[in-house]
Design an enzyme around this catalytic site. Structure first.
Site, short mmCIF file in Angstrom:
data_model
loop_
_atom_site.label_atom_id
_atom_site.label_comp_id
_atom_site.label_asym_id
_atom_site.label_seq_id
_atom_site.Cartn_x
_atom_site.Cartn_y
_atom_site.Cartn_z
CG ASP A 232 20.47 106.45 151.81
OD1 ASP A 232 21.56 105.93 151.52
OD2 ASP A 232 19.40 106.15 151.24
CE LYS B 136 23.79 106.57 148.65
NZ LYS B 136 22.56 107.25 148.55
CG HIS C 34 21.96 111.56 146.12
ND1 HIS C 34 23.12 111.17 145.54
CD2 HIS C 34 21.36 110.43 146.57
CE1 HIS C 34 23.22 109.85 145.62
NE2 HIS C 34 22.17 109.38 146.24
CG ASP D 96 26.15 112.18 144.63
OD1 ASP D 96 25.17 111.63 144.09
OD2 ASP D 96 26.02 113.03 145.52
CG HIS D 97 23.50 107.51 141.31
ND1 HIS D 97 23.36 107.25 142.65
CD2 HIS D 97 22.24 107.69 140.83
CE1 HIS D 97 22.08 107.26 142.96
NE2 HIS D 97 21.38 107.51 141.88
CG ASP E 151 37.53 86.69 151.50
OD1 ASP E 151 37.71 87.91 151.68
OD2 ASP E 151 36.83 85.98 152.25
CB VAL E 152 38.18 91.78 149.24
CG1 VAL E 152 37.31 91.85 148.00
CG2 VAL E 152 37.34 91.87 150.49
CE LYS F 45 19.54 110.43 139.24
NZ LYS F 45 18.96 109.25 138.61
CD GLU G 148 13.93 106.98 147.42
OE1 GLU G 148 14.20 105.86 146.96
OE2 GLU G 148 14.46 107.43 148.44
NE ARG H 163 32.19 86.47 150.36
CZ ARG H 163 31.35 86.72 151.34
NH1 ARG H 163 31.70 86.47 152.58
NH2 ARG H 163 30.16 87.20 151.11
CE LYS I 256 14.77 104.80 151.51
NZ LYS I 256 15.00 104.88 150.06
P1 NAP Z 1 25.45 93.40 147.47
O1 NAP Z 1 24.46 93.01 146.43
O2 NAP Z 1 25.28 92.95 148.86
O3 NAP Z 1 26.88 92.90 146.94
C1 NAP Z 1 28.00 92.82 147.78
C2 NAP Z 1 29.14 92.23 146.98
O4 NAP Z 1 30.28 92.14 147.85
C3 NAP Z 1 28.85 90.84 146.45
O5 NAP Z 1 29.33 90.76 145.12
C4 NAP Z 1 29.70 89.95 147.37
O6 NAP Z 1 30.15 88.83 146.67
C5 NAP Z 1 30.87 90.86 147.66
N1 NAP Z 1 31.59 90.48 148.86
C6 NAP Z 1 31.14 90.48 150.13
N2 NAP Z 1 32.11 90.05 150.97
C7 NAP Z 1 33.19 89.75 150.19
C8 NAP Z 1 34.49 89.28 150.47
N3 NAP Z 1 34.90 89.03 151.71
N4 NAP Z 1 35.33 89.09 149.43
C9 NAP Z 1 34.93 89.33 148.16
N5 NAP Z 1 33.71 89.82 147.84
C10 NAP Z 1 32.85 90.02 148.84
O7 NAP Z 1 25.66 94.99 147.53
P2 NAP Z 1 25.34 96.08 146.40
O8 NAP Z 1 23.92 96.47 146.50
O9 NAP Z 1 25.87 95.62 145.09
O10 NAP Z 1 26.17 97.32 146.94
C11 NAP Z 1 27.57 97.41 146.86
C12 NAP Z 1 28.02 98.79 147.32
O11 NAP Z 1 27.46 99.77 146.47
C13 NAP Z 1 27.57 99.16 148.73
O12 NAP Z 1 28.56 99.97 149.32
C14 NAP Z 1 26.31 99.96 148.50
O13 NAP Z 1 26.05 100.87 149.55
C15 NAP Z 1 26.68 100.70 147.23
N6 NAP Z 1 25.54 101.10 146.41
C16 NAP Z 1 24.67 100.18 145.88
C17 NAP Z 1 23.62 100.59 145.08
C18 NAP Z 1 22.66 99.59 144.43
O14 NAP Z 1 21.84 100.01 143.62
N7 NAP Z 1 22.73 98.32 144.73
C19 NAP Z 1 23.42 101.96 144.83
C20 NAP Z 1 24.32 102.88 145.38
C21 NAP Z 1 25.38 102.44 146.16
P3 NAP Z 1 29.95 87.33 147.21
O15 NAP Z 1 28.64 87.26 147.93
O16 NAP Z 1 29.99 86.53 145.94
O17 NAP Z 1 31.12 87.10 148.09
#
Ligand code: NAP
Length: 504
Positions: free
Chosen positions: A243, A156, A248, A185-186, A93-94, A190, A224, A50, A348
């Site tokens: 988690d 996930k 994993h 599942d990353h 917005d999605v 690996k 961790e 967004r 953790k």
């Molecule tokens: P994040 O940093 O909070 O990012 C969330 C994203 O969703 C942002 O780009 C946000 O964009 C977008 N978003 C939220 N509401 C929206 C809407 N209504 N319309 C369009 N876009 C919207 O989260 P993240 O850490 O990247 O994680 C994303 C997913 O990956 C989650 O399910 C998480 O569990 C999973 N995950 C993350 C990691 C990691 O390393 N970060 C690892 C494994 C899994 P705007 O704010 O610009 O709207």
């Protein structure tokens, strides 16, 4: 995973383009695939979120991500600029229908410019509550109608429990065929994890020993140092069992315990893994206390710094009952593994970050050496170290050099860094390339996810129904709560940790 296959013209639509996962993992992985010449000329990334950003601002943000997180350090100016030309941003917005009309227009535009049909990959790097919304909107806008060319990638957590994962599978199943769904599942991407299959099924040496006749027990330990930090909003509703263990650790267990597949095709490999999950002994509610233990970290010191307890982390619930540590003793009830315990633990704020699988073999049937010859008598162990050290070591008894017959434990080591000079790709590079190639071997099938939830539900239900009276029950920089030591000590074993630098 698929040698000699070439990626077709591809459009990546990244939902969550402004998010952490994209900056930290997805774009660095795509950039490295570009550097390695794995991406086709006709290739586009449409990032979305967004936040209002121009294409240029979006690219700059992601360049910062590369400079911070890339495995090869700062981006090369020319290479980055060539790569970044393939990236555009769409602020939307999605939840709004117009978002998908815009995607449709862009996709058609690329296909017209390229004069060919493209594969389109929708990557859902957003919070799980958006999965159904996005999937439904994609379907309504006919963006997924071509089952051969469109794919969806889901991060996930895949569901919160058995029921929600079934619902999500059902919903996705109404829109996509299973061949279009890539559940990541990353861990499975690996290098060291992929090597478990190579090690087991490309060598004649180990398979004859890989069963209850020779193996005493197996340990899978993913520890961790980091605490939850700013993520307690997400983590408090999850906990270590959901988690880490549901996905994993159980996937690692499947790779250790699976039967040899007939061939290396996605369905064959995944069928054998599901067989393991189906054979795993279910817990009756009264068995949970015996077989599963939990912990939550308190405050303490780590590497000279004072760190808060879980309940004192920013934004945390001060009376939280969420576990930051879990250990479970599993059994696989089949001919190969009957009676062999599989101990898994994760947590953790532990003393060290390390992911290790230890296979301990049975003792020799009869020892011919007098007790005083053995300085450190130890059963043979095979240790597969996934991270940070990437190695496989076989621990054997050997004669110590000298005039006396003295025995000692020594390691036969395959060390990735010592053997290969080329850098291992990041898991996301492998997984994104496989998605583009249409190879699902390293992705979770719907029934696999549900079988894993089904297995852990009795533990989740039991823990949810009975708040822990002892939390916090381990301090930062320890190896977890005492109950975890007791879980394994009752059977005469102890948790194995790889000494730093592998030295004894
Ligand atoms: P994040 O940093 O909070 O990012 C969330 C994203 O969703 C942002 O780009 C946000 O964009 C977008 N978003 C939220 N509401 C929206 C809407 N209504 N319309 C369009 N876009 C919207 O989260 P993240 O850490 O990247 O994680 C994303 C997913 O990956 C989650 O399910 C998480 O569990 C999973 N995950 C993350 C990691 C990691 O390393 N970060 C690892 C494994 C899994 P705007 O704010 O610009 O709207």
């Amino acid at each position: 995973m698929s040698p000699n296959k070439k990626v077709q013209p591809t459009i990546f639509v990244i939902f969550g383009g402004t998010g952490d996962l994209n900056a930290r993992k997805l774009t660095p992985a795509l950039y490295h695939l570009f550097l390695d010449g794995q991406l086709p000329e006709q290739f586009a990334i449409i990032g979305t979120g967004r936040t209002p950003l121009s294409d240029e601002q979006f690219r700059t943000r992601l360049l910062d991500g590369i400079n911070q997180f890339s495995r090869t350090g700062k981006a090369d100016k020319k290479a980055w600029s060539d790569f970044a030309e393939h990236m555009v941003y769409q602020a939307s917005d999605v939840q709004e229908a117009t978002t998908y009309q815009q995607f449709s227009k862009r996709i058609k535009g690329y296909e017209k410019d390229w004069d060919t049909e493209a594969n389109v990959i929708y990557y859902l790097a957003v919070a799980p509550e958006f999965f159904p919304v996005i999937a439904g909107n994609l379907a309504k806008s006919s963006l997924t109608a071509d089952a051969e060319r469109t794919r969806i990638v889901i991060e996930k957590p895949f569901g919160h429990d058995l029921e929600s994962s079934r619902e999500l599978n059902k919903l996705l199943g109404q829109i996509f065929t299973e061949r279009q769904i890539y559940r990541i599942d990353h861990y499975l991407g690996k290098e060291t994890v992929q090597n478990i299959m190579a090690f087991r099924f490309a060598n004649a040496l180990f398979e004859p020993l890989w069963n209850r006749n020779y193996i005493d027990h197996v340990q899978i330990s993913v520890t961790e140092q980091l605490g939850v930090g700013e993520r307690s909003g997400y983590y408090d509703g999850a906990g270590a069992l959901r988690d880490m263990i549901q996905n994993h650790l159980l996937q690692l267990l499947c790779l250790v315990a699976m039967e040899p597949p007939v061939d290396f095709t996605a369905d064959e490999v995944r069928n054998r893994k599901v067989d393991v999950l189906r054979a795993m002994r279910r817990f009756a509610p009264e068995d949970v206390r015996e077989s599963a233990v939990r912990g939550q970290y308190g405050d303490g010191w780590m590497e000279g710094k004072q760190v808060p307890g879980y309940r004192e982390e920013p934004g945390a619930n001060p009376t939280s009952n969420t576990e930051t540590f879990a250990a479970v003793k599993f059994f696989v009830d089949n001919w190969r593994w009957q009676g062999v315990p599989f101990y898994v633990r994760t947590g953790k704020r532990l003393h060290r970050s390390a992911s290790i699988i230890t296979v301990q073999f049975k003792d020799v049937p009869h020892c011919i050496f007098p007790a005083e010859t053995a300085e450190s008598w130890q059963q043979n162990r095979l240790i597969i170290s996934i991270q940070p050290e990437m190695s496989i070591r076989l621990q054997v008894q050997a004669k110590r050099p000298g005039l006396d017959m003295m025995l000692n434990t020594v390691d036969m080591v395959f060390d990735y860094k010592g053997t290969y000079t080329s850098q291992a790709p990041e898991a996301y590079e492998t997984l994104l390339l496989d998605t583009m190639l249409g190879d699902q071997t390293l992705f979770m099938r719907g029934d696999q996810v549900e079988a894993a939830w089904d297995l852990i539900m009795p533990i989740l239900n039991s823990w949810q129904g009975r708040a822990s009276q002892s939390f916090p029950n381990y301090s930062a920089d320890s190896w977890g709560p005492e109950v975890a030591e007791a879980l394994i000590a009752r059977d005469g074993f102890h948790w194995f940790t790889l000494p730093l630098n592998g030295k004894h």
